[in-house]
Motif scaffolding. Sequence first.
Motif, PDB file in Angstrom:
ATOM      1  N   PHE A 125       0.824  -1.217   0.000  1.00  0.00           N
ATOM      2  CA  PHE A 125       0.000   0.000   0.000  1.00  0.00           C
ATOM      3  C   PHE A 125       0.860   1.270   0.000  1.00  0.00           C
ATOM      4  N   GLN A 126       1.684   1.471   1.034  1.00  0.00           N
ATOM      5  CA  GLN A 126       2.680   2.551   1.046  1.00  0.00           C
ATOM      6  C   GLN A 126       2.240   3.913   0.534  1.00  0.00           C
ATOM      7  N   PRO A 127       1.181   4.478   1.087  1.00  0.00           N
ATOM      8  CA  PRO A 127       0.800   5.825   0.650  1.00  0.00           C
ATOM      9  C   PRO A 127       1.764   6.880   1.189  1.00  0.00           C
ATOM     10  N   ASN A 128       1.718   8.051   0.612  1.00  0.00           N
ATOM     11  CA  ASN A 128       2.528   9.169   1.097  1.00  0.00           C
ATOM     12  C   ASN A 128       1.598  10.227   1.669  1.00  0.00           C
ATOM     13  N   ILE A 129       1.949  10.757   2.824  1.00  0.00           N
ATOM     14  CA  ILE A 129       1.029  11.737   3.408  1.00  0.00           C
ATOM     15  C   ILE A 129       1.001  12.997   2.560  1.00  0.00           C
ATOM     16  N   ALA A 130      -0.128  13.660   2.589  1.00  0.00           N
ATOM     17  CA  ALA A 130      -0.338  14.915   1.865  1.00  0.00           C
ATOM     18  C   ALA A 130      -0.140  14.761   0.362  1.00  0.00           C
ATOM     19  N   LYS A 131      -0.245  13.553  -0.125  1.00  0.00           N
ATOM     20  CA  LYS A 131      -0.076  13.319  -1.556  1.00  0.00           C
ATOM     21  C   LYS A 131      -1.141  12.357  -2.047  1.00  0.00           C
ATOM     22  N   PRO A 132      -1.734  12.662  -3.190  1.00  0.00           N
ATOM     23  CA  PRO A 132      -2.801  11.788  -3.688  1.00  0.00           C
ATOM     24  C   PRO A 132      -2.298  10.375  -3.950  1.00  0.00           C
ATOM     25  N   LEU A 133      -3.187   9.427  -3.777  1.00  0.00           N
ATOM     26  CA  LEU A 133      -2.837   8.045  -4.118  1.00  0.00           C
ATOM     27  C   LEU A 133      -2.874   7.891  -5.625  1.00  0.00           C
ATOM     28  N   HIS A 134      -2.127   6.948  -6.136  1.00  0.00           N
ATOM     29  CA  HIS A 134      -2.284   6.615  -7.547  1.00  0.00           C
ATOM     30  C   HIS A 134      -2.639   5.141  -7.659  1.00  0.00           C
ATOM     31  N   ILE A 135      -2.911   4.728  -8.881  1.00  0.00           N
ATOM     32  CA  ILE A 135      -3.420   3.380  -9.082  1.00  0.00           C
ATOM     33  C   ILE A 135      -2.416   2.327  -8.591  1.00  0.00           C
ATOM     34  N   SER A 160       3.162  -7.471   8.669  1.00  0.00           N
ATOM     35  CA  SER A 160       2.986  -6.550   7.551  1.00  0.00           C
ATOM     36  C   SER A 160       3.266  -5.127   7.995  1.00  0.00           C
ATOM     37  N   ASP A 161       3.636  -4.318   7.030  1.00  0.00           N
ATOM     38  CA  ASP A 161       4.045  -2.941   7.304  1.00  0.00           C
ATOM     39  C   ASP A 161       3.703  -2.141   6.056  1.00  0.00           C
ATOM     40  N   THR A 162       3.526  -0.849   6.229  1.00  0.00           N
ATOM     41  CA  THR A 162       3.164  -0.075   5.038  1.00  0.00           C
ATOM     42  C   THR A 162       4.165   1.007   4.665  1.00  0.00           C
ATOM     43  N   HIS A 163       5.182   1.226   5.505  1.00  0.00           N
ATOM     44  CA  HIS A 163       6.246   2.157   5.158  1.00  0.00           C
ATOM     45  C   HIS A 163       5.677   3.462   4.585  1.00  0.00           C
ATOM     46  N   MET A 164       4.757   4.028   5.322  1.00  0.00           N
ATOM     47  CA  MET A 164       4.114   5.251   4.854  1.00  0.00           C
ATOM     48  C   MET A 164       5.156   6.357   4.626  1.00  0.00           C
ATOM     49  N   GLY A 165       5.005   7.069   3.527  1.00  0.00           N
ATOM     50  CA  GLY A 165       5.953   8.139   3.197  1.00  0.00           C
ATOM     51  C   GLY A 165       5.587   9.414   3.947  1.00  0.00           C
ATOM     52  N   ASP A 166       6.311   9.684   5.031  1.00  0.00           N
ATOM     53  CA  ASP A 166       5.975  10.868   5.829  1.00  0.00           C
ATOM     54  C   ASP A 166       7.225  11.654   6.220  1.00  0.00           C
ATOM     55  N   TRP A 167       8.321  11.427   5.497  1.00  0.00           N
ATOM     56  CA  TRP A 167       9.567  12.108   5.883  1.00  0.00           C
ATOM     57  C   TRP A 167      10.333  12.533   4.635  1.00  0.00           C
ATOM     58  N   GLY A 168      11.110  13.588   4.763  1.00  0.00           N
ATOM     59  CA  GLY A 168      11.901  14.053   3.629  1.00  0.00           C
ATOM     60  C   GLY A 168      11.784  15.558   3.474  1.00  0.00           C
ATOM     61  N   THR A 189     -11.866  19.949   4.414  1.00  0.00           N
ATOM     62  CA  THR A 189     -12.856  19.391   3.489  1.00  0.00           C
ATOM     63  C   THR A 189     -12.273  18.236   2.682  1.00  0.00           C
ATOM     64  N   ASP A 190     -10.978  18.301   2.420  1.00  0.00           N
ATOM     65  CA  ASP A 190     -10.348  17.272   1.592  1.00  0.00           C
ATOM     66  C   ASP A 190      -8.838  17.357   1.825  1.00  0.00           C
ATOM     67  N   PRO A 191      -8.404  16.913   3.017  1.00  0.00           N
ATOM     68  CA  PRO A 191      -7.035  17.195   3.480  1.00  0.00           C
ATOM     69  C   PRO A 191      -5.929  16.851   2.480  1.00  0.00           C
ATOM     70  N   ILE A 192      -5.980  15.646   1.948  1.00  0.00           N
ATOM     71  CA  ILE A 192      -4.851  15.224   1.130  1.00  0.00           C
ATOM     72  C   ILE A 192      -4.708  16.092  -0.112  1.00  0.00           C
ATOM     73  N   ASN A 193      -5.818  16.315  -0.778  1.00  0.00           N
ATOM     74  CA  ASN A 193      -5.726  17.098  -2.006  1.00  0.00           C
ATOM     75  C   ASN A 193      -5.433  18.575  -1.736  1.00  0.00           C
ATOM     76  N   GLU A 194      -5.987  19.083  -0.653  1.00  0.00           N
ATOM     77  CA  GLU A 194      -5.728  20.488  -0.339  1.00  0.00           C
ATOM     78  C   GLU A 194      -4.271  20.693   0.069  1.00  0.00           C
ATOM     79  N   VAL A 238       0.006  14.306   9.215  1.00  0.00           N
ATOM     80  CA  VAL A 238       0.011  12.834   9.271  1.00  0.00           C
ATOM     81  C   VAL A 238      -1.376  12.328   9.645  1.00  0.00           C
ATOM     82  N   LYS A 239      -1.964  12.952  10.656  1.00  0.00           N
ATOM     83  CA  LYS A 239      -3.251  12.484  11.144  1.00  0.00           C
ATOM     84  C   LYS A 239      -4.331  12.633  10.075  1.00  0.00           C
TER      85      LYS A 239
END
Length: 569
Positions: A125-135, A160-168, A189-194, A238-239
């Motif tokens: 899964f590995q999503p990145n915070i504040a960034k839209p998911l892709h396919i 299992s682990d998801t190594h969420m991208g939240d640093w850099g 209203t739409d945190p990630i996209n905003e 992050v939250k």
Amino acid sequence: MIEQIKPKLKKIIKKRYRVERNDVHVDKAIDGVGADYYSKEAFLLAKQLRRKPLDIANEIAEDWKSSQQYSVGSKMEANVAEPGYLNFNIDDGLLHENLADILKQKNKYGHPREKRELKVLIEYFQPNIAKPLHIGHMRSAIIGDSLFRINALCVDEIGSDTHMGDWGTQFGILLYAYKKYGDDKIIKTDPINELNKLYIKANTEIEAKPELRELAKAEFVKLEKNDKENRRLWQQFVKWSEERFFEIYDLLDIKKHKHNWPESFYEDKMPAVVEKLKAANLLKESQGAQVVDLSEHNLGTAIIIKSDGGTTYLLRDLATYLFRKQKGYSKQLYVVDSRQSHHFNQLFKILELLGELTQDDAEHIDFGFMSLPEGALSTRKGNIIELEKLVNEAIQKAKKTIQDKNPQLENSDKVARQVAIGALKYFDLSHNRHSDIVFTWEKVLNFEGNTGPYIQYTHARLHSILRKAHEMPLTKSFEFKFDIERDLLTFLSIYPSLIQTASFKSEPKVLTDYLFGLASIANKYYQEIRILEEENKAVRKSRLALIQGTVQVLKNGLALLGIEAPEEM
Ligand code: ARG
């Protein structure tokens, strides 16, 4: 049954040829060859030993015969066919025993008796915070979830682990942007996209006025140095993001991760890795950056620390692998799209040079690109809302089909959801992982062909036969007489070995191929052979048992793909 042939074959090969095989090849034989199972091992050995396949096959068959004292061996005959196939014929009694076993074991049928001595970590899964998911994130979630379920049966321990991208350093830019333009009311209203919009805005600004980059960098340095305000804001980002990601888990019915070790978790673990690389003499300076030169291995230059002192994605991945290894994970699987192959090749090579990794300790479970229909989810713009739209559209479409097919169905909303999610997952998993795939509603939601709805529908149809029967199937002493019954029995008997193969190859497609084959024969069976109308009671109840066994295996197989099997649809 195949799992009974395999160890014996393995033993013979080891004893006679001193060749150790991980997983020997045995499969269900093709119709009309007069065998139940066959193996290509003689060809594989012939290549390795530079001998004739036919000679090798004969030797193996001979050894097979002379080891008749094994109970299985006596009910299973090995024969040779030109130009070197090993064919196995199996006693009807064994196939009947196997059916009885399915009915007894139920949900547990097919689970390996012995687990491999491995502690596996699977990352997906590995999503990145504040960034839209892709396919790619969706594919990773679906493939990873299935591999988790499969491996849970095959190895000692699994995590299992998801190594969420939240640093850099990009979070410095985001902090800078938030402080300048952020408005919580809008963001909520739409945190990630905003948040992503803010990031893009600041980036464009920086491109026009490069001197601003220093301000953004300073924000990240403050974050790293535990500045109160920046920590608080980052935690809020992050939250907000995590809440949305959890909605996606629920939406897709994906298992939550056992560990939560995001990239930021490795913040304090990176310096030790840098020291380790230095001590191993692997690190050198290049244009102000700290790099590992991998050109000797055709893998270019790997940047560990950027010229501005910033840590890299690669360095975090090095720390990640070492940390998880320390936690006892002897094998790590990374389910990530194939665009990152180079990254993982570099990662694994550096770990190998450090003496921390040998061949099978880590694997990049790569997968190709899925292109979506125009308007469904454009990958560049793709965001969570669009992903939700895609799933909801699938549910609406499934609902419509179900209403046409079965207007009386109770809880049709629930079933529509099961069918829609099942269809999306099955479509993803039924393709060769490495190839790019083109999504069309036509294919995904079709009730015919190699699709999720077809398998689910077959399962439900067979279930309705059992419901209509008003008598219990036999549990032993079956009476069968048709070829198609033997074929179905043989098919059911190979299921356990396929779980193992799917695990060895990290390829859920092994199971979709199987389920499609099984469903096709089962459909033919109840269309051609009378079941409820059969007058002889023992024969009728034997057929019901075969139907019940098939229902069970279809259900078990779908469960390993993360797909539900509604009893009515
Ligand atoms: N978050 C990354 C992305 O979205 C994928 C992370 C893959 N895993 C890893 N250990 N590098 O591209």
